[in-house]
Design a protein around this motif. Sequence first.
Motif, short mmCIF file in Angstrom:
data_model
loop_
_atom_site.label_atom_id
_atom_site.label_comp_id
_atom_site.label_asym_id
_atom_site.label_seq_id
_atom_site.Cartn_x
_atom_site.Cartn_y
_atom_site.Cartn_z
N THR A 46 1.01 -1.34 -0.27
CA THR A 46 0.22 0.13 -0.18
C THR A 46 1.00 1.03 -0.07
O THR A 46 0.97 1.79 -0.85
N ALA A 50 1.17 3.95 -2.91
CA ALA A 50 0.75 5.39 -2.67
C ALA A 50 1.81 6.22 -3.31
O ALA A 50 1.76 7.84 -3.43
N ARG A 53 1.42 6.60 -7.00
CA ARG A 53 0.40 7.39 -7.63
C ARG A 53 0.89 8.87 -6.81
O ARG A 53 0.09 10.01 -7.98
N GLY A 54 1.53 9.28 -5.65
CA GLY A 54 1.80 10.44 -5.47
C GLY A 54 2.35 11.02 -6.30
O GLY A 54 2.15 12.30 -6.63
#
Length: 250
Positions: A46, A50, A53-54
Motif C-alpha cells: 500500500t 501510494a 501514485r503520488g
Amino acid sequence: RLKYIQTKSGKLDNKVKRIGPHIEIFQVFREKAKLINTKKIVKMITIMQAYVRGWLERRRYQRIMTKALHHGPNLRAVINLYHRLIHRVKYRLGLWRTRQIINFVELEEWMDRKKFYETMFAKREDWQGLERSELLKFFNDCGHFPTQQQIDEVWDLVHKKDHDRYSQLLKKYNAIEMLFTLYPPQGAHVHKNIRLRSTWLRPIVNGEEGYKYIVSGHPILKRANIRIVGKLVCRSIRERKMRHLSKEVE
C-alpha cells in the motif's frame, strides 16, 4: 539407543545428492514456498502504491501548471476560462446542467486541443483574420470533417446576437469557439451531440469520425462489395419503414 530423526531439509538434500547432475530438473518440479500475505506485506504494498501514485499526480500537476502558462497568467485564471467555455458549450447545446467538477485529465485534454487549434489557425489566418470560406479547410486541418451545413449552423450559434454574424472574417477566439461547440471537450460530458450526427457518408464510431480514414487513405480500408452494401442499405430502409408503419398502427 538414540534414533536419528532426519529433518525435511535433510531429506531434500539427500534427494538432490541422489539426482546428481540433474539438479536443474529437480528444482523445476520442487514445490515452491507459498507467499503469505501478512499485514506487514500488505502495508508495504500500500505504501509503495501510494508513493508511485503520488509521484505520478505531482508530475501531472507540474505538467498542467506548465501548460497553463500558455493559456493564461496562472492556473486559476485558466480554470476559470475553462469553466466559462464549458458553460457556453452546454448552453448552446441545450444542456442546462452546467455544474462542473475539475478533472485534471479533462483539463489537460482541453488545453492540448486549444493549443493545437490555435497553431492551425495561425497557419491560415492573414493580418485581419480567417475568411469564412476557409472554415471547412481549417476544420479539416484540425482533424475534423463536418459538412458545410453543420459549419453554418455552428456559425449562427456562436455569433448569435453578435454584430460579427454577417461578417466574412473570423477571429481566432470565435473559430475556436466554433470548434469546441461542434466538438465539445471531454469535460462537457456531452454524450449525445445533436449538432453532430453519424451518417452513411460520415460515420461516427465511439465519438471518432470515420471520414478521416477515408480522406487519409488508411491501409485498413478495403474496397467494399457493392452487393453487400446494397443489401445493408435495403435492410436499413426496410427496418425504417417497418418502424414507421408500427408507429402508425399504434
